[in-house]
Design a protein around this motif. Structure first.
Motif, PDB file in Angstrom:
ATOM      1  N   PRO A  11      20.330 -22.812  -3.750  1.00  0.00           N
ATOM      2  CA  PRO A  11      19.412 -22.870  -4.887  1.00  0.00           C
ATOM      3  C   PRO A  11      19.379 -24.252  -5.529  1.00  0.00           C
ATOM      4  CG  PRO A  11      20.787 -20.897  -4.985  1.00  0.00           C
ATOM      5  CD  PRO A  11      21.332 -21.751  -3.878  1.00  0.00           C
ATOM      6  N   ARG A  12      18.219 -24.617  -6.070  1.00  0.00           N
ATOM      7  CA  ARG A  12      18.031 -25.943  -6.634  1.00  0.00           C
ATOM      8  C   ARG A  12      19.013 -26.240  -7.762  1.00  0.00           C
ATOM      9  NH1 ARG A  12      13.623 -29.068  -6.052  1.00  0.00           N
ATOM     10  NH2 ARG A  12      12.458 -27.269  -5.276  1.00  0.00           N
ATOM     11  N   SER A  63      22.050 -25.032  -8.173  1.00  0.00           N
ATOM     12  CA  SER A  63      23.424 -24.705  -7.808  1.00  0.00           C
ATOM     13  C   SER A  63      24.333 -25.925  -7.919  1.00  0.00           C
ATOM     14  CB  SER A  63      23.468 -24.163  -6.378  1.00  0.00           C
ATOM     15  OG  SER A  63      24.786 -24.036  -5.916  1.00  0.00           O
ATOM     16  N   TYR A  64      25.605 -25.673  -8.165  1.00  0.00           N
ATOM     17  CA  TYR A  64      26.602 -26.754  -8.149  1.00  0.00           C
ATOM     18  C   TYR A  64      26.746 -27.345  -6.757  1.00  0.00           C
ATOM     19  CZ  TYR A  64      29.996 -23.623  -5.909  1.00  0.00           C
ATOM     20  OH  TYR A  64      30.643 -22.787  -5.037  1.00  0.00           O
ATOM     21  N   LEU A  65      26.205 -26.682  -5.762  1.00  0.00           N
ATOM     22  CA  LEU A  65      26.248 -27.172  -4.390  1.00  0.00           C
ATOM     23  C   LEU A  65      25.119 -28.156  -4.088  1.00  0.00           C
ATOM     24  CD1 LEU A  65      27.140 -23.774  -2.744  1.00  0.00           C
ATOM     25  CD2 LEU A  65      28.622 -25.782  -2.848  1.00  0.00           C
ATOM     26  N   ARG A  66      24.345 -28.520  -5.119  1.00  0.00           N
ATOM     27  CA  ARG A  66      23.364 -29.599  -4.998  1.00  0.00           C
ATOM     28  C   ARG A  66      23.976 -30.888  -5.532  1.00  0.00           C
ATOM     29  NH1 ARG A  66      19.178 -29.328  -1.495  1.00  0.00           N
ATOM     30  NH2 ARG A  66      18.313 -27.208  -1.481  1.00  0.00           N
ATOM     31  N   ASN A  67      23.364 -32.023  -5.158  1.00  0.00           N
ATOM     32  CA  ASN A  67      23.828 -33.346  -5.601  1.00  0.00           C
ATOM     33  C   ASN A  67      25.306 -33.547  -5.255  1.00  0.00           C
ATOM     34  OD1 ASN A  67      21.266 -33.879  -6.785  1.00  0.00           O
ATOM     35  ND2 ASN A  67      21.883 -32.675  -8.566  1.00  0.00           N
ATOM     36  N   THR A  68      25.656 -33.240  -4.015  1.00  0.00           N
ATOM     37  CA  THR A  68      27.057 -33.275  -3.596  1.00  0.00           C
ATOM     38  C   THR A  68      27.535 -34.697  -3.301  1.00  0.00           C
ATOM     39  OG1 THR A  68      26.245 -32.721  -1.382  1.00  0.00           O
ATOM     40  CG2 THR A  68      27.107 -30.915  -2.731  1.00  0.00           C
ATOM     41  N   SER A 102      20.225 -34.750  -4.579  1.00  0.00           N
ATOM     42  CA  SER A 102      19.554 -33.600  -3.963  1.00  0.00           C
ATOM     43  C   SER A 102      20.139 -33.171  -2.618  1.00  0.00           C
ATOM     44  CB  SER A 102      18.045 -33.872  -3.802  1.00  0.00           C
ATOM     45  OG  SER A 102      17.442 -34.059  -5.059  1.00  0.00           O
ATOM     46  N   TRP A 103      21.207 -33.830  -2.145  1.00  0.00           N
ATOM     47  CA  TRP A 103      21.879 -33.319  -0.950  1.00  0.00           C
ATOM     48  C   TRP A 103      22.603 -32.027  -1.313  1.00  0.00           C
ATOM     49  CZ3 TRP A 103      23.753 -35.785   3.886  1.00  0.00           C
ATOM     50  CH2 TRP A 103      22.967 -36.892   4.262  1.00  0.00           C
ATOM     51  N   GLY A 104      22.531 -31.044  -0.415  1.00  0.00           N
ATOM     52  CA  GLY A 104      23.231 -29.796  -0.653  1.00  0.00           C
ATOM     53  C   GLY A 104      24.285 -29.536   0.403  1.00  0.00           C
ATOM     54  N   TYR A 105      25.127 -28.547   0.151  1.00  0.00           N
ATOM     55  CA  TYR A 105      26.128 -28.143   1.128  1.00  0.00           C
ATOM     56  C   TYR A 105      26.090 -26.633   1.272  1.00  0.00           C
ATOM     57  CZ  TYR A 105      30.267 -28.582   4.045  1.00  0.00           C
ATOM     58  OH  TYR A 105      31.129 -28.572   5.118  1.00  0.00           O
TER      59      TYR A 105
END
Length: 417
Positions: free
Chosen positions: A336-337, A339-344, A348-351
């Motif tokens: 999800p945009r 999520s803490y899993l964005r901007n890794t 805007s990179w996700g994991y």
């Protein structure tokens, strides 16, 4: 077999150290800084893996013959490989970088790439090898192997060997009971968000990743369980903060092998490698206890890496069957945009589940390994690009964004069917 058929029908010529084969792979005995990489000595292989940061002259040899410096378990190929077609004329993508337009040849002349392959659907569009490497060499993955571990866990869930990714790791690895990793849900480990402190940034001797690698593959190894039990300080709740940590993948590897009651290499062979129609055996490094090093150290030919990427581009389907559950891959590559899993690691990179998710509205993902390994996947166009390399720096090479520029240009120019 594919290679033999090609050799039977194509003619070759040699020019400036490059062997061209009509409708076939292109080979070169050189590359950027070739002499520093050991060209005059035949790109030697060391008697044991060189320490990270040293031994540039051994990198090409080590990264294409890792089985000569560490014990490995074979991942057996099937009796018959799946067919990869080949375009009649090799593509010549161009891209913008550093204020000017470049061609793919400029990229190869600038970066220490050992192999680069681009394919779409079931067709190879571009296949080049440098530094005297060939299509028979098996290239080291580094952390691209993490995605393999994530895929195997998804298959184990689909088969019922793992009940739920909400289960704690110690449910399957009782030796981790009483440790922070043992008390971490599998979902958090998949997302690199256990909250357990682990330093992995520059890959220098003072970092936890260096110590873990030595504990598994060094001169006096102790094995995965003993090494992981020493990593036991939690500084955040699970599922709240992303922090890249190879140790989390190592826990997942133990979980999968215990749950399915077989080595990871054997599970990979029967559930993925043979179903892909791989043309060559692969291999996975093992520690002193016989456990595969789940976060790295898998070797395969460039075309078999391409087959894996094409399977991912088809959301788990390849060679006439669904190899990885489609919903698992959709979940693995969607974040999800907000999520803490964005901007890794960048804007805007996700994991996802042991795989990087690239920026933008288009769902593209990336298997990534230090020193320049990468497998780019675009499910929309069924386009992939796989690169193996020997960059001197593990991470932080200022020229590494050029691979991203090339990839996005390839998608823009050839991302159609």
């Amino acid at each position: 077999m594919i290679r033999l058929l090609l050799l039977a029908f194509v003619s070759t010529l040699v020019l400036k150290g490059v062997v061209f084969a009509e409708s076939g792979p292109v080979f070169s005995d050189t590359g950027p800084e070739a002499e520093a990489y050991g060209a005059s000595r035949g790109y030697p292989v060391p008697p044991f893996e060189y320490p990270p940061g040293d031994g540039q002259d051994f990198m090409v040899g080590t990264y294409s013959h890792f089985d000569k410096v560490h014990p490995m378990r074979t991942v057996q190929k099937p009796a018959t490989p799946s067919v990869l077609k080949r375009t009649g004329e090799e593509i010549v993508p161009v891209y913008q970088y550093d204020g000017r337009q470049k061609a793919i040849g400029d990229y190869l002349d600038t970066h220490p790439v050992t192999g680069l392959l681009i394919a779409r659907g079931d067709t190879i569009l571009f296949e080049h090898y440098r530094y005297a490497r060939t299509d028979k060499d098996r290239f080291l993955s580094q952390s691209m192997a993490k995605t393999l571990t994530g895929l195997l866990l998804g298959i184990a869930v689909s088969e019922g060997a793992i009940h739920s990714i909400e289960d704690m790791a110690a449910t399957y690895v009782p030796e981790l009971a009483g440790t922070e990793y043992g008390a971490t849900p599998l979902r958090a480990l998949l997302h690199m968000s256990s909250g357990v402190a682990f330093r992995e940034q520059s890959y220098q001797p003072d970092e936890d990743i260096f110590k873990l690698h030595v504990a598994l593959l060094g001169n006096n190894p102790v094995g995965a369980i003993a090494a992981l039990r020493q990593i036991n300080t939690r500084d955040a709740p699970p599922n709240t903060r992303f922090a890249y940590a190879s140790s989390e993948t190592e826990v997942l590897g133990l979980v999968v092998s215990r749950a399915v009651h077989m080595p990871l290499a054997d599970y990979l062979a029967t559930r993925i490698w043979q179903k892909l129609g791989a043309e060559s055996d692969a291999a996975w490094a093992i520690d002193t206890t016989g456990q595969e090093v789940a976060y790295c150290c898998f070797i395969a030919t460039l075309r078999d890496w391409a087959r894996l990427g094409l399977m991912l581009a088809n959301d788990g389907a390849w060679n006439g069957q669904q190899i990885v559950p489609r919903q698992w891959l959709l979940d693995a590559t969607t974040v999800p945009r907000d999520s803490y899993l964005r901007n890794t690691i960048a804007q805007s990179w996700g994991y996802g589940y042991q795989v990087w998710i690239l920026p933008g509205e288009r769902r593209m993902n990336l298997l990534l390994g230090i020193h320049g390994q990468g497998l780019f996947v675009d499910p929309e166009s069924k386009l992939i690009m796989v690169q193996t390399a020997v960059r001197k720096l593990p991470v932080g090479n200022p020229k590494s964004p050029e691979a991203m520029a090339l990839w996005y240009a390839v998608v823009a120019q050839y991302g159609h069917r």
